[in-house]
Motif scaffolding. Structure first.
Motif, PDB file in Angstrom:
ATOM      1  N   ASP A   3      36.315  36.725  46.184  1.00  0.00           N
ATOM      2  CA  ASP A   3      36.940  37.736  45.335  1.00  0.00           C
ATOM      3  C   ASP A   3      38.254  38.245  45.923  1.00  0.00           C
ATOM      4  OD1 ASP A   3      34.766  38.108  43.281  1.00  0.00           O
ATOM      5  OD2 ASP A   3      33.628  38.585  45.105  1.00  0.00           O
ATOM      6  N   TYR A   4      38.330  38.285  47.258  1.00  0.00           N
ATOM      7  CA  TYR A   4      39.505  38.846  47.938  1.00  0.00           C
ATOM      8  C   TYR A   4      39.921  37.925  49.085  1.00  0.00           C
ATOM      9  CZ  TYR A   4      37.425  43.019  45.750  1.00  0.00           C
ATOM     10  OH  TYR A   4      36.860  43.907  44.868  1.00  0.00           O
ATOM     11  N   SER A  29      44.383  41.240  48.268  1.00  0.00           N
ATOM     12  CA  SER A  29      44.651  39.919  47.697  1.00  0.00           C
ATOM     13  C   SER A  29      46.155  39.725  47.578  1.00  0.00           C
ATOM     14  CB  SER A  29      44.023  39.781  46.303  1.00  0.00           C
ATOM     15  OG  SER A  29      42.605  39.744  46.384  1.00  0.00           O
ATOM     16  N   GLU A  41      32.238  46.051  46.116  1.00  0.00           N
ATOM     17  CA  GLU A  41      31.485  44.820  45.908  1.00  0.00           C
ATOM     18  C   GLU A  41      32.428  43.624  45.990  1.00  0.00           C
ATOM     19  OE1 GLU A  41      29.440  45.040  42.234  1.00  0.00           O
ATOM     20  OE2 GLU A  41      28.083  46.668  42.877  1.00  0.00           O
ATOM     21  N   GLY A  42      31.863  42.476  46.325  1.00  0.00           N
ATOM     22  CA  GLY A  42      32.638  41.258  46.340  1.00  0.00           C
ATOM     23  C   GLY A  42      32.657  40.579  47.686  1.00  0.00           C
ATOM     24  N   THR A  43      33.205  39.373  47.709  1.00  0.00           N
ATOM     25  CA  THR A  43      33.323  38.578  48.924  1.00  0.00           C
ATOM     26  C   THR A  43      34.796  38.398  49.273  1.00  0.00           C
ATOM     27  OG1 THR A  43      33.341  36.535  47.637  1.00  0.00           O
ATOM     28  CG2 THR A  43      31.185  37.351  48.404  1.00  0.00           C
TER      29      THR A  43
END
Length: 580
Positions: A3-4, A29, A41-43
């Protein structure tokens, strides 16, 4: 796909706005912060656990002198060891463009004298593959760097370029001269310079001993060039002055701002010879602000002081004729002579005779203001710890004590001992006046001079002092850490027209430091021979800068380079991110 690019988890975030610390995550990002909040949240391709650490924006250092170094070196040491992610060079009216070939040596002499950068290093390092200011920016842009770099148009180079020897000889500029300099300043801003800078202090001399060409520039010259900057619709102005005629000088500064519509910053220091003058300058700044003029004071993070040593430009025996017999020897041979009983006796006898005759009564002989530097330097030392005071307690002369301090180096015996001479801002043994300056609503931290004064001063470490000493350690009074972060990140950036950095919020550049704040501390400077032509310079490392990111790319981890060079040339003022 993640995600990032980068996700920093659970740090104590001080975001640069002056707000208190809060536990938060930061997602990045494409070199930009995209989210700040709890439990994002996120990877991410890179995950960093910042739990227990301080997370702050990258430091924006607006007063550096990497004009030469940035053309031959990719690493802006020492600044990039101290959390700096953006540095602004070209201050104090010195730099290397615009230029014609016949002025190469003159600009080197000016930089060598004003900023104590070895002429041999400049002669070998500078390629001179430019003539205009725009071409100079292109030359800087060709090399990748570990931090972002911005440049300013220097008055000294303008004056020599337009006026030649008349400019060097301090002749008044004609109307045509002023118009030509104003046009070159405008072209420089349009090519990507952040602003225009000048020097009006007698402390600035070329390596030949001549005063800087800009010292006596008349008000109409300064105002005319400022109007040229204003014509570009962008850019800032920077001035260093002795303020010998305070009212007249501030009248000129006001006129420069009024006629150009551009912000201006000045250096503010406390001179022990006139210890209350800085308050007059601050009052003038406040009055200008009340009238709607963007005048800002740049202040230091500690005393502006000299470092003395056997390998440095200066040491307490520099004017002693006996010492001059060995001054140019390599260090090992110099140490051998200084340890020889006969030579040592001659040296100290001569020192005693000079003392009786009241010779050499300059700053480097002020043993009541000289302090031996420990591995973790004390930058606000008690007068009771001066070499004069310690020598008196030991029953030896100050000269003998100083010599032993340099030779012995706290028992190492390598001749690399250093002596600190705090001068500006250090009055009556304290930095209390500096506390006033740092607390003032219209000042920002600056004056670190990274890249300059390489044999006498090592103040590129100011950011570490600001955060560790003023935010944590100072017994005579600290300042709130969120305020200090705001001052040296967002506020310095905005002072020079960079509104895209210095804040940890969505849309801002991902220039980020993760700091082991409890263990943030400085080491003593050291002499390193890594300049072109084998030139030596003082460098200073620190502990506690755990991770530094430039545009979301990690450049340093615990003081060691990662190998990444994401830094770029900043061309001109940068707008704030659009509201999300």
């Amino acid at each position: 796909m993640a995600d990032y690019d980068l996700l920093i988890r659970g740090g104590s975030v001080i975001d640069g706005t002056g707000a208190d610390a809060r536990i938060a995550d930061i997602a990045v990002s494409n070199g930009v912060i995209v989210a700040v909040g709890a439990d994002l949240e996120g990877t991410a391709d890179t995950m960093v656990n910042a739990s227990g650490s301080l997370v702050i924006p990258g430091i924006v250092d607006i007063h550096a002198h990497y004009d030469g170094q940035a053309t031959w070196d990719s690493r802006m040491h020492p600044s990039s060891w101290h959390g700096v992610t953006t540095a602004v060079m070209g201050n104090c009216g010195v730099g290397f463009a615009p230029v014609v070939a016949s002025n190469h040596d003159k600009l080197i002499e000016l930089m060598e004298g004003v900023e104590d950068i070895p002429g041999a290093a400049l002669h070998e390092g500078l390629q001179w593959n430019w003539s205009t200011f725009g071409e100079f920016l292109d030359a800087v842009d060709e090399r990748p760097h570990d931090i972002d770099i911005a440049a300013q148009v220097p008055h000294g180079a303008l004056r020599l370029h337009v006026m030649g020897e008349r400019g060097a000889n301090h002749e008044d500029a004609t109307a045509d001269d002023i118009a030509a300099m104003a046009e070159l300043a405008r072209e420089g801003i349009e090519a990507g310079a952040l602003g225009f800078t000048t020097s009006r202090t007698r402390n600035h001399k070329t390596s030949t001993g001549a005063y800087t060409p800009t010292l006596t520039a008349a008000p109409d010259e300064l105002i005319g060039i400022a109007e040229g900057v204003g014509a570009a619709g962008s850019g800032v102005l920077q001035v260093v002055s002795d303020f010998l005629d305070v009212d007249a000088e501030f009248a000129t500064l006001r006129a420069m701002m009024e006629r150009s519509g551009r912000p201006l910053s000045i250096s503010v220091v406390r001179n022990p010879m006139a210890p209350d003058d800085f308050r007059v300058w601050l009052d003038h700044i406040s009055a200008a602000r009340a009238d709607g003029l963007e005048l800002t004071g740049q202040v230091a993070a500690r005393a502006v002081g000299l470092i003395l040593g056997l390998e440095c430009t200066l040491n307490p025996f520099l004017t002693n004729p006996v010492y001059r017999e060995i001054a140019d020897l390599p260090l090992a041979e110099k140490i051998a002579q200084l340890r020889d009983p006969d030579f040592r006796a001659r040296l100290l006898t001569e020192a005693g005779e000079r003392l009786k005759a009241k010779l050499g009564g300059n700053l480097i002989g002020r043993f009541d203001l000289l302090f031996e530097m420990a591995d973790e330097p004390d930058y606000e030392p008690s007068l009771e710890e001066s070499i004069a005071a310690r020598a008196a307690r030991a029953g030896v002369s100050s000269e003998e004590f100083a010599l032993a301090a340099m030779l012995d180096n706290h028992g190492v015996g390598d001749g690399k001992g250093l002596i600190y001479l705090p001068f500006l801002n250090y009055v009556d043994g304290t930095l209390d006046g500096l506390h006033e300056m740092l607390s003032h609503p219209f000042t920002v931290p600056g004056l670190g001079d990274g890249g300059a004064h390489v044999g006498t001063i090592c103040d590129g470490s100011f950011p570490t002092t600001l955060l560790a000493y003023w935010g944590r350690d100072r017994e005579r009074g600290t300042l709130p850490l969120p305020y200090l972060v705001q001052q040296h990140c967002r506020d310095t950036a905005q002072t020079v027209g960079l509104f895209d950095r210095g804040v940890l919020a969505p849309g801002y550049r991902a220039d980020i430091n993760i700091v082991d704040y409890d263990n943030l501390r400085l080491h003593k400077p050291e002499i390193v021979a890594d300049l072109p032509a084998g030139g030596k310079r003082l460098l200073q490392r620190a502990e506690g800068w755990a991770h530094t990111f430039v545009a979301g790319v990690e450049t340093y981890r615990n003081g060691k380079a990662t190998g990444a060079l994401p830094g770029r040339l900043i061309r001109g003022a940068q707008p704030a991110p659009a509201p999300s």
